[in-house]
Scaffold this motif. Structure first.
Motif, PDB file in Angstrom:
ATOM      1  N   LEU A  83       0.832  -1.198   0.000  1.00 36.70           N
ATOM      2  CA  LEU A  83       0.000   0.000   0.000  1.00 36.70           C
ATOM      3  C   LEU A  83       0.871   1.254   0.000  1.00 36.70           C
ATOM      4  O   LEU A  83       1.939   1.269   0.616  1.00 36.70           O
ATOM      5  N   VAL A  84       0.413   2.291  -0.704  1.00 38.14           N
ATOM      6  CA  VAL A  84       1.099   3.579  -0.734  1.00 38.14           C
ATOM      7  C   VAL A  84       0.184   4.641  -0.145  1.00 38.14           C
ATOM      8  O   VAL A  84      -0.982   4.740  -0.542  1.00 38.14           O
ATOM      9  N   VAL A  85       0.693   5.402   0.820  1.00 37.17           N
ATOM     10  CA  VAL A  85      -0.016   6.585   1.309  1.00 37.17           C
ATOM     11  C   VAL A  85       0.541   7.768   0.519  1.00 37.17           C
ATOM     12  O   VAL A  85       1.727   8.080   0.608  1.00 37.17           O
ATOM     13  N   MET A  86      -0.306   8.411  -0.272  1.00 35.30           N
ATOM     14  CA  MET A  86       0.143   9.358  -1.293  1.00 35.30           C
ATOM     15  C   MET A  86      -0.485  10.744  -1.124  1.00 35.30           C
ATOM     16  O   MET A  86      -1.701  10.872  -1.009  1.00 35.30           O
ATOM     17  N   ASP A  87       0.359  11.792  -1.119  1.00 36.44           N
ATOM     18  CA  ASP A  87      -0.144  13.164  -1.175  1.00 36.44           C
ATOM     19  C   ASP A  87      -0.439  13.507  -2.635  1.00 36.44           C
ATOM     20  O   ASP A  87       0.048  12.827  -3.551  1.00 36.44           O
ATOM     21  N   ILE A  88      -1.212  14.563  -2.874  1.00 36.49           N
ATOM     22  CA  ILE A  88      -1.472  14.998  -4.255  1.00 36.49           C
ATOM     23  C   ILE A  88      -0.490  16.083  -4.680  1.00 36.49           C
ATOM     24  O   ILE A  88       0.135  16.008  -5.743  1.00 36.49           O
ATOM     25  N   GLY A  89      -0.329  17.121  -3.851  1.00 29.75           N
ATOM     26  CA  GLY A  89       0.515  18.257  -4.218  1.00 29.75           C
ATOM     27  C   GLY A  89       1.986  17.977  -4.004  1.00 29.75           C
ATOM     28  O   GLY A  89       2.591  18.444  -3.041  1.00 29.75           O
ATOM     29  N   LEU A  90       2.583  17.204  -4.918  1.00 31.61           N
ATOM     30  CA  LEU A  90       3.985  16.794  -4.796  1.00 31.61           C
ATOM     31  C   LEU A  90       4.851  17.480  -5.852  1.00 31.61           C
ATOM     32  O   LEU A  90       4.370  17.781  -6.950  1.00 31.61           O
ATOM     33  N   PRO A  91       6.129  17.717  -5.550  1.00 32.31           N
ATOM     34  CA  PRO A  91       7.053  18.284  -6.550  1.00 32.31           C
ATOM     35  C   PRO A  91       7.305  17.300  -7.697  1.00 32.31           C
ATOM     36  O   PRO A  91       7.134  16.098  -7.549  1.00 32.31           O
ATOM     37  N   ARG A  92       7.700  17.864  -8.829  1.00 38.69           N
ATOM     38  CA  ARG A  92       8.121  17.129 -10.038  1.00 38.69           C
ATOM     39  C   ARG A  92       6.993  16.322 -10.686  1.00 38.69           C
ATOM     40  O   ARG A  92       6.732  16.456 -11.873  1.00 38.69           O
ATOM     41  N   LEU A  93       6.337  15.472  -9.900  1.00 42.38           N
ATOM     42  CA  LEU A  93       5.247  14.657 -10.429  1.00 42.38           C
ATOM     43  C   LEU A  93       4.156  14.621  -9.370  1.00 42.38           C
ATOM     44  O   LEU A  93       4.407  14.199  -8.236  1.00 42.38           O
ATOM     45  N   ASP A  94       2.955  15.096  -9.706  1.00 38.26           N
ATOM     46  CA  ASP A  94       1.909  15.147  -8.673  1.00 38.26           C
ATOM     47  C   ASP A  94       1.421  13.739  -8.323  1.00 38.26           C
ATOM     48  O   ASP A  94       1.681  12.769  -9.039  1.00 38.26           O
ATOM     49  N   GLY A  95       0.688  13.672  -7.211  1.00 39.58           N
ATOM     50  CA  GLY A  95       0.255  12.376  -6.695  1.00 39.58           C
ATOM     51  C   GLY A  95      -0.698  11.634  -7.596  1.00 39.58           C
ATOM     52  O   GLY A  95      -0.725  10.400  -7.609  1.00 39.58           O
ATOM     53  N   ILE A  96      -1.497  12.367  -8.370  1.00 37.54           N
ATOM     54  CA  ILE A  96      -2.440  11.705  -9.284  1.00 37.54           C
ATOM     55  C   ILE A  96      -1.691  11.003 -10.415  1.00 37.54           C
ATOM     56  O   ILE A  96      -1.954   9.838 -10.727  1.00 37.54           O
ATOM     57  N   ALA A  97      -0.730  11.712 -11.013  1.00 39.12           N
ATOM     58  CA  ALA A  97       0.071  11.097 -12.076  1.00 39.12           C
ATOM     59  C   ALA A  97       0.915   9.958 -11.527  1.00 39.12           C
ATOM     60  O   ALA A  97       1.076   8.915 -12.186  1.00 39.12           O
ATOM     61  N   ALA A  98       1.457  10.139 -10.325  1.00 40.63           N
ATOM     62  CA  ALA A  98       2.267   9.082  -9.707  1.00 40.63           C
ATOM     63  C   ALA A  98       1.417   7.841  -9.451  1.00 40.63           C
ATOM     64  O   ALA A  98       1.863   6.702  -9.678  1.00 40.63           O
ATOM     65  N   THR A  99       0.194   8.048  -9.007  1.00 42.04           N
ATOM     66  CA  THR A  99      -0.714   6.919  -8.763  1.00 42.04           C
ATOM     67  C   THR A  99      -1.010   6.167 -10.049  1.00 42.04           C
ATOM     68  O   THR A  99      -1.028   4.924 -10.075  1.00 42.04           O
ATOM     69  N   GLN A 100      -1.241   6.898 -11.137  1.00 40.82           N
ATOM     70  CA  GLN A 100      -1.490   6.257 -12.430  1.00 40.82           C
ATOM     71  C   GLN A 100      -0.332   5.341 -12.817  1.00 40.82           C
ATOM     72  O   GLN A 100      -0.535   4.211 -13.273  1.00 40.82           O
ATOM     73  N   GLN A 101       0.893   5.841 -12.639  1.00 42.65           N
ATOM     74  CA  GLN A 101       2.068   5.058 -13.025  1.00 42.65           C
ATOM     75  C   GLN A 101       2.248   3.839 -12.123  1.00 42.65           C
ATOM     76  O   GLN A 101       2.586   2.747 -12.586  1.00 42.65           O
TER      77      GLN A 101
END
Length: 225
Positions: free
Chosen positions: A66-84
């Motif tokens: 499981l990943v606990v993920m923020d949305i407002g992240l540098p370089r790559l936001d949490g939504i795009a990171a989640t997709q990947q």
């Protein structure tokens, strides 16, 4: 934040530990999350990352449960990171933990594959509920934003008989619409978690939907609650 260490997560395959990766750019928030979650006997923190790009790299390397993920992240936001992450590791659950509350961001996060959406500042117990729901295969929305999102989602076309719910199922459905997780529903109705899970499964079968969010949409649109 207080932590109820007596809370039990429903881990898959009777695993003794849930391997968790934290992706958060605020050092104090990152530390607080680590300390709070590590206090739970069933959770193991396997890594941390301070931006979305590093979060994806860490997930691919560590393969967390499981990943606990923020949305407002540098370089790559949490939504795009989640997709990947979801594209590469579909079995890895993602719990969004963020201060973002706009409908666009919430729906985008869920569309990216996130299993749960929690608002920062909530109790650790609520985060644990979100984690438990995600691990259990359910979609979790923080009660602060659940109705806001559900009322604006396009409902699926129900194939089942939505009027065929028992009185107890209607009680459970009402609490689902309010955004409560299975453990919270169990506590409120003085039922066992397994009984609540059975009711939730029965509700989804009768409404011919695939998850809790769709069930809540049908309930609101059809006037069941």
């Amino acid at each position: 934040m207080s932590l109820n260490t007596g809370y039990r997560l429903n881990l898959p395959n009777n695993a003794s530990q849930l391997r968790v990766l934290i992706v958060e750019d605020d050092p104090m928030m990152q530390l607080g999350l680590e300390q709070s979650l590590m206090a739970h006997p069933q959770i193991e923190i396997v890594g941390q990352a301070e931006d979305g790009y590093l979060g994806v790299q860490a997930a691919l390397k560590l393969k967390p449960d499981l990943v606990v993920m923020d949305i407002g992240l540098p370089r790559l936001d949490g939504i795009a990171a989640t997709q990947q992450i979801k594209a590469a590791l579909p079995e890895t659950h993602v719990v969004m933990l963020t201060s973002h509350k706009t409908e666009t961001e919430i729906i985008a996060a869920l569309s990216s594959g996130a299993d749960a959406y929690c608002i920062k500042g909530a109790s650790v117990e609520r985060l644990l509920n979100a984690i438990a729901s995600a691990v259990d295969g359910a979609t979790y929305l923080d009660p602060q934003i659940a109705r806001q999102v559900i009322e604006n989602l396009k409902p699926p076309s129900p194939k089942g008989n939505s009027a065929n719910l028992s009185a107890r199922e209607l009680e459970v459905l009402k609490l689902m619409v309010e955004g409560l997780s299975n453990p919270e529903i169990a506590e409120k109705l003085y039922l066992s978690p397994n009984t609540v899970k059975t009711h939730v499964r029965g509700i989804m079968n009768k409404l011919a939907v695939d998850d809790r969010v769709q069930a809540a949409v049908v309930a609101l649109r059809s006037g069941l609650v």
